[in-house]
Write a protein that holds these residues in place. Structure first.
Motif, PDB file in Angstrom:
ATOM      1  N   ARG A 208      -7.831  11.969   1.448  1.00  7.44           N
ATOM      2  CA  ARG A 208      -8.565  12.145   2.693  1.00  7.44           C
ATOM      3  C   ARG A 208      -8.046  13.436   3.336  1.00  7.44           C
ATOM      4  O   ARG A 208      -6.848  13.541   3.612  1.00  7.44           O
ATOM      5  CB  ARG A 208      -8.353  10.970   3.647  1.00  7.44           C
TER       6      ARG A 208
ATOM      7  N   ASP B  97      -1.943   5.081  -3.494  1.00  9.01           N
ATOM      8  CA  ASP B  97      -3.218   4.423  -3.204  1.00  9.01           C
ATOM      9  C   ASP B  97      -4.066   5.295  -2.283  1.00  9.01           C
ATOM     10  O   ASP B  97      -5.296   5.295  -2.373  1.00  9.01           O
ATOM     11  CB  ASP B  97      -2.969   3.070  -2.532  1.00  9.01           C
ATOM     12  N   LEU B  98      -3.410   6.031  -1.408  1.00  7.27           N
ATOM     13  CA  LEU B  98      -4.089   6.881  -0.431  1.00  7.27           C
ATOM     14  C   LEU B  98      -3.233   8.099  -0.157  1.00  7.27           C
ATOM     15  O   LEU B  98      -2.030   7.971   0.077  1.00  7.27           O
ATOM     16  CB  LEU B  98      -4.315   6.105   0.875  1.00  7.27           C
ATOM     17  N   THR B  99      -3.849   9.276  -0.205  1.00  6.18           N
ATOM     18  CA  THR B  99      -3.144  10.515   0.110  1.00  6.18           C
ATOM     19  C   THR B  99      -3.819  11.187   1.289  1.00  6.18           C
ATOM     20  O   THR B  99      -5.015  11.479   1.247  1.00  6.18           O
ATOM     21  CB  THR B  99      -3.124  11.474  -1.096  1.00  6.18           C
ATOM     22  N   ILE B 100      -3.041  11.417   2.340  1.00  3.36           N
ATOM     23  CA  ILE B 100      -3.516  12.120   3.527  1.00  3.36           C
ATOM     24  C   ILE B 100      -3.131  13.589   3.390  1.00  3.36           C
ATOM     25  O   ILE B 100      -1.944  13.933   3.374  1.00  3.36           O
ATOM     26  CB  ILE B 100      -2.893  11.548   4.809  1.00  3.36           C
TER      27      ILE B 100
ATOM     28  N   THR C 158      -8.223   5.879   9.223  1.00  2.19           N
ATOM     29  CA  THR C 158      -8.348   5.947   7.763  1.00  2.19           C
ATOM     30  C   THR C 158      -7.480   4.899   7.091  1.00  2.19           C
ATOM     31  O   THR C 158      -7.912   4.209   6.163  1.00  2.19           O
ATOM     32  CB  THR C 158      -7.956   7.353   7.278  1.00  2.19           C
ATOM     33  N   VAL C 159      -6.254   4.765   7.572  1.00  2.00           N
ATOM     34  CA  VAL C 159      -5.307   3.806   6.988  1.00  2.00           C
ATOM     35  C   VAL C 159      -5.739   2.367   7.283  1.00  2.00           C
ATOM     36  O   VAL C 159      -5.652   1.488   6.413  1.00  2.00           O
ATOM     37  CB  VAL C 159      -3.890   4.086   7.493  1.00  2.00           C
TER      38      VAL C 159
ATOM     39  N   ALA D 283      -8.166   1.309   4.798  1.00  2.00           N
ATOM     40  CA  ALA D 283      -7.553   1.042   3.498  1.00  2.00           C
ATOM     41  C   ALA D 283      -6.821  -0.297   3.477  1.00  2.00           C
ATOM     42  O   ALA D 283      -6.710  -0.951   2.433  1.00  2.00           O
ATOM     43  CB  ALA D 283      -6.578   2.162   3.143  1.00  2.00           C
TER      44      ALA D 283
ATOM     45  N   ILE E 103       1.080   5.099   0.575  1.00  2.00           N
ATOM     46  CA  ILE E 103       0.417   6.208   1.258  1.00  2.00           C
ATOM     47  C   ILE E 103       1.300   7.444   1.193  1.00  2.00           C
ATOM     48  O   ILE E 103       2.491   7.374   1.500  1.00  2.00           O
ATOM     49  CB  ILE E 103       0.156   5.864   2.738  1.00  2.00           C
TER      50      ILE E 103
ATOM     51  N   LEU F 222       0.853  -1.184   0.000  1.00  2.00           N
ATOM     52  CA  LEU F 222       0.000   0.000   0.000  1.00  2.00           C
ATOM     53  C   LEU F 222       0.887   1.231   0.000  1.00  2.00           C
ATOM     54  O   LEU F 222       1.799   1.358   0.822  1.00  2.00           O
ATOM     55  CB  LEU F 222      -0.923   0.011   1.222  1.00  2.00           C
TER      56      LEU F 222
ATOM     57  N   ARG G 221      -8.758   9.030  -3.881  1.00  2.00           N
ATOM     58  CA  ARG G 221      -7.584   8.664  -3.077  1.00  2.00           C
ATOM     59  C   ARG G 221      -7.248   9.667  -1.976  1.00  2.00           C
ATOM     60  O   ARG G 221      -6.413   9.376  -1.122  1.00  2.00           O
ATOM     61  CB  ARG G 221      -6.354   8.471  -3.976  1.00  2.00           C
TER      62      ARG G 221
END
Length: 208
Positions: free
Chosen positions: A184, A131-134, A202-203, A206, A8, A6, A182
């Motif tokens: 948050r 995959d995920l952006t904070i 949040t993670v 995911a 991030i 993953l 993607r």
């Protein structure tokens, strides 16, 4: 066979607390048994760290925006080849303090209308989104005050001042809408532990 990795990323204006939160997340996931790579941009590999010193030190007008885009892309390519992709293929969680979204903002938006150039180079040479952006959202005045309080050698972009911080905050929030699946957005004005708890939840979703 290794599990699915993953990727991030943490984004936000200078002084938003993203580096601290990236570190706290990495520590928490490791305690939970996850194999984690904590890295940063520009940097994260030997060649990229050399480029980091070129772009983050010295006079604010040291490089043109076009030159900066090329330097950041070169650093990102080396980082991707040597650090990010191998870790993801091994099933690790990669947590990166800044990635291409920062280049879209700081070079593509802040110093001219060069966003199309950034995106073209990204598609050609990088070809990967997180995959995920904070995105840690922060009042620009507070962020700049925090950033100035930790002054060191890497301060070129902080020296552009409050106007840049304000423009970057608006730009990051616009990116969060553009890449909504993607992104948050996390309120960074709260206590550090409260911010960290929301990010971890949040993670965890995911990773589930």
């Amino acid at each position: 066979m290794p599990g699915r990795g993953l990727f991030i990323t943490f984004e936000g204006i200078d002084g938003s607390g993203k580096s601290t939160q990236a570190r706290l997340l990495a520590e928490g996931l490791r305690e939970a048994g996850r194999d984690v790579v904590l890295t940063r941009e520009p940097g994260g590999s030997p060649g990229a760290e050399e480029i980091r010193r070129l772009v983050l030190e010295g006079d604010p007008d040291r490089w043109s925006a076009e030159t900066e885009i090329l330097l950041f892309t070169a650093a990102r390519r080396d980082h991707l080849e040597r650090t990010i992709d191998p870790a993801l293929k091994a099933g690790k969680v990669v947590i990166c303090d800044r990635f291409a979204d920062s280049t879209r903002m700081y070079q593509g938006l802040s110093r001219g209308d060069l966003r199309p150039v950034v995106d073209q180079l990204h598609a050609l040479m990088i070809g990967r989104e997180p995959d995920l952006t904070i995105l840690i959202d922060m009042d620009p005045e507070i962020g700049l005050s925090r950033a100035k309080g930790r002054r060191g050698t890497e301060e070129r972009f902080e020296d552009f001042g409050l106007e840049l911080q304000q423009k970057m905050r608006a730009g990051f929030l616009s990116l969060a809408d553009e890449f909504a699946p993607r992104f948050r957005v996390i309120d960074g004005a709260r206590a550090m532990d409260a911010v960290a708890a929301e990010i971890r939840a949040t993670v965890d979703r995911a990773l589930a």
